[in-house]
Design an enzyme around this catalytic site. Structure first.
Site, PDB file in Angstrom:
ATOM      1  N   GLU A  21       0.878  -1.178   0.000  1.00  0.00           N
ATOM      2  CA  GLU A  21       0.000   0.000   0.000  1.00  0.00           C
ATOM      3  C   GLU A  21       0.899   1.205   0.000  1.00  0.00           C
ATOM      4  OE1 GLU A  21      -3.417   0.518   0.132  1.00  0.00           O
ATOM      5  OE2 GLU A  21      -3.545  -1.613  -0.327  1.00  0.00           O
ATOM      6  N   CYS A  28      -2.972   7.965   4.014  1.00  0.00           N
ATOM      7  CA  CYS A  28      -2.850   7.692   2.578  1.00  0.00           C
ATOM      8  C   CYS A  28      -4.115   8.046   1.823  1.00  0.00           C
ATOM      9  CB  CYS A  28      -2.487   6.229   2.342  1.00  0.00           C
ATOM     10  SG  CYS A  28      -3.562   5.079   3.188  1.00  0.00           S
TER      11      CYS A  28
END
Lengths: 507, 507
Positions: A228, A265
């Site tokens: 990720e 994020c």
């Protein structure tokens, strides 16, 4: 190749490999009990763990305390997921003498754990994506021995969490060697390269993620690597939505950009608004009214990097500060920031693309003002490869699908969907719900592998692979594939003889 | 990077990329009709296509004719699969104000096509894994524009098949540009490197597969690459099984090894039998009785490579020929082979491992004689990484699970399952049924990615990725996620409020 490990790491990897068959053979209920035991133990130790985490990360007590709850909820969710067994996608095709291509044997398919997995934990979620976070929960639920590489930003918290988890796993009767914590990037890389390791998970920057993904892909025996990475999460706001609720959008945006000091994020990095709209003023007004306090960034390295990105963006031609914000450093070198919001015309955004388009990890976001008639759908491929999320703010009339611009909006939705993992309407991308339908992961460079998710129950699928059994006697079938179905998992049983009519409906 | 394509390839890739949104938006029923139209057209052209294929590949009329049928069945199976829509794994988590972590939005998740995909077709299945083979059917079913790189072993057949398919796709109303055929390895590599290509599929050797997988992984934006590579498909036969049916096993083995001149990725390359058993003699007797005719190998390169491997194996210490077989070359350089079966003791197999253990592509297989007390489960990791299949032949008493050696057999099944994609009992691995539960794909080096299969309906999952929609108005949801469910696909709807009790059962 095993020779490159230190004796300590060799012992850890050997233990993980030795534990794999026994762990794969544990009953799903027993693994579920172990996950719930870890969840309970983390909550029981919450006060101590949060105190360590606050000192190491600068995150607030409320945030960290909530994160422990989230981490426990994740572990319990995976406990139910693995016992429910739908993730096994168990299929039974009975033998069929009338099969279109001749006699067909009995074929049954389930999913088995991959074996030992290394998880490189995140800096910005010291609980929920760290030692016993979502990836770890998915790995253990799948029945794979777990080696966590601690993030250097919170080593003491990692050790403390590992101790709590180890005790709970052992007390729940899990085989020895199913969980280890290691420290140091070199150690992590050495373990990732070991042939006994069958997959990797990672949360962090694009540069480090790419480095590790390349190592995984270029091993003599390549393995899946689920990283990720970064994301800028573009938002598109229509003129009608601004006319309907400019203040709501402004304050929601500001909250989403500044939460956890923007170190998420899913932070909205870009918001596209019609040129001349009231939104920039509404954002400035919301910032003045809201008085967002200074927030410490996770560590001095991240703070310095944020300071640089912020300067670079402020100096790009045509960029003007709507909310100036700032960053200062204390005597320990820690950076303390307030949110910065800037605006730029689409024309200047195109000119300054190189300086502007990459993620600024921290409390900063860019308003891009688009002239009337801009083809917003075309902006997605112009500026971005992959992202975790893309968001539309539209008016209630537009939401009904009856407005004049409905086809234009549909084209924008399709363009966004083609480049992200999650498309949001009238909401904010931060705060990712942990649910069965969640998708957290989009095309490169948002992730190294967009075939799955790191949040939500589907995450378990990353750590299992399909195996079929042909004409296997009942005594040698996995429980999930037996006619008696002792584990009571969903089984898709193909009707015999149907192959004769495959496709017949579409002629 | 697009600059590296020739003008012809640039036009092809541009057309494929331009077709992607329109193809993704076609109704599943329309794509299904197009696949069935291709199936019908291939069957209508069967006589012509088979004649071209026989000249180019040396495969028999019966084999190629059956392969056209199989190819048509595959296309029809994928037509039904995509309309049924279970592969979309549609999930709906309704909004929930009582969610354990605060208010939860409405989240819905489905799978969308990846975009343009390149498929490198196989030499040994000129229909079923070539231009309109299984991978191509899965790619088109998923809604991804397809570029096939023809195999150099059957270029004319590839062109002829492509012409039939193109006409059928156009007549069925599919968007222009959804299918192209290209020739040449350099062209294939250039297309694989193009940023507009979103995935690759391949069937072929380990060395070429690895080369292409590395290219896919090392692109600026890496993409998934599904390569079906080599496999030796070990078989284990118990003493009881031999006592029960030595002749059956011997003749089944010989048929499986020699079918299609052994040029199948599922050919049993090794069969482990107890030392001193009657099986080697039974195999020799079956070969004498059966008189297996000479078979042309696919092309001169494959034939020469087989000749070399065969000599290397025959010269390895302790190897003795049970069925000598042979290979001769005709004036066109084509190789004609009869099956070779050799035997070797486990001790000599260990000594000659380097020469013996890799795949011999062609009609050759090795009987390994194991001394009493050999731990068969331990042989799997000793000799092999990943394989497509692993097979056990056991007696009826052993199959009932009540024999004395049941735990030993269970350990062997677990060891085999840990290293293969399909575990067979009392059957032969060649002849892979195309069904929903089929799994054709095992750990490296059997495939470059063992998370999916290249045979069976699950293969479609390789070419879609999950996308979630959060609080999306009905007018902007994909059909599969709408409450009205107009496409009537399976939807997993999470009960509201259940998150409060996650894991509660396991405390």
């Amino acid at each position: 190749m095993t020779g490159t490990l230190t004796p300590e790491l060799e012992a850890i990897v050997a233990e993980a490999a030795a534990a794999a068959p026994a762990f794969a053979a544990t009953a799903p209920e027993d693994r579920a009990r172990a996950l719930v035991a870890v969840a309970d133990a983390l909550e029981a130790a919450k006060a101590d763990l949060v105190a360590i985490g606050m000192a190491e990360t600068g995150l607030t007590e409320a945030r960290l305390s909530g994160e422990v709850t989230r981490t426990a909820v994740q572990l319990r969710l995976f406990a139910d997921t693995l016992v429910d067994g739908a993730y096994l996608d168990a299929r039974i095709d009975p033998a069929d003498n009338d099969f279109a291509l001749g006699v067909r044997p009995d074929i049954r398919r389930t999913h088995l754990p991959l074996g030992p997995v290394i998880n490189f934990s995140a800096s910005n979620f010291p609980f929920a994506f760290s030692v016993m976070g979502g990836d770890s929960a998915a790995i253990l639920a799948a029945g794979c021995p777990l080696i966590v590489k601690a993030h250097s930003g919170h080593p003491k918290l990692s050790d403390a969490t590992a101790e709590v988890a180890s005790r709970a796993l052992a007390a729940a009767g899990m085989p020895e060697g199913v969980f280890h914590l290691i420290h140091g990037r070199e150690a992590g890389v050495a373990v990732l390269k070991d042939p006994r390791i069958k997959a990797g998970a990672f949360t962090g920057s694009i540069s480090v993620g790419r480095l590790l993904a390349d190592i995984a892909a270029n091993r003599p025996a390549p393995i899946p690597f689920y990283g990720e990475l970064g994301s800028v999460n573009p938002v598109f706001v229509t003129a009608d939505a601004i006319a309907e609720r400019a203040d709501d959008i402004a304050s929601g945006y500001l909250t989403s950009v500044s939460g956890s000091a923007g170190q998420l994020c899913t932070k909205p990095g870009f918001i596209f608004v019609p040129a001349g709209s009231a939104l920039p003023d509404a954002i400035a007004a919301a910032a003045e009214a809201g008085e967002i306090p200074e927030h410490r960034l996770l560590d001095p390295r991240i703070a310095r990097s944020f300071e640089e990105r912020r300067s670079e963006i402020l100096e790009s031609p045509g960029v003007r500060a709507i909310v100036p914000g700032g960053i200062r450093f204390d005597e320990d070198g820690q950076g303390w920031a307030t949110p910065t919001i800037v605006a730029v015309s689409l024309e200047d955004f195109r000119v300054g693309k190189e300086a502007l388009v990459d993620e600024a990890f921290g409390p900063l976001s860019i308003v891009v003002e688009t002239p009337e008639g801009t083809d917003l759908a075309a902006l997605m491929p112009e500026f971005y490869e992959g992202n975790l999320t893309g968001t539309l703010h539209i008016s209630s009339a537009e939401g009904s699908g009856t407005s004049e611009n409905v086809e234009e909006l549909r084209a924008l939705v399709a363009a966004v969907a083609a480049q992200v993992g999650r498309v949001l309407f009238n909401g904010w991308s931060t705060g990712v719900a942990v649910t069965p339908a969640q998708q957290h992961g989009g095309p490169w460079p948002a992730t190294t592998n967009d075939s799955s998710t790191s949040v939500g129950t589907s995450a378990i699928k990353r750590f299992v692979r399909p195996v079929a059994f042909q004409n296997a006697p009942d005594a040698f079938l996995p429980d999930a594939l037996r006619d008696s179905n002792p584990a009571d998992v969903p089984q898709a049983i193909a009707p015999a003889g149907e192959s004769k009519s495959w496709g017949a409906r579409w002629r």
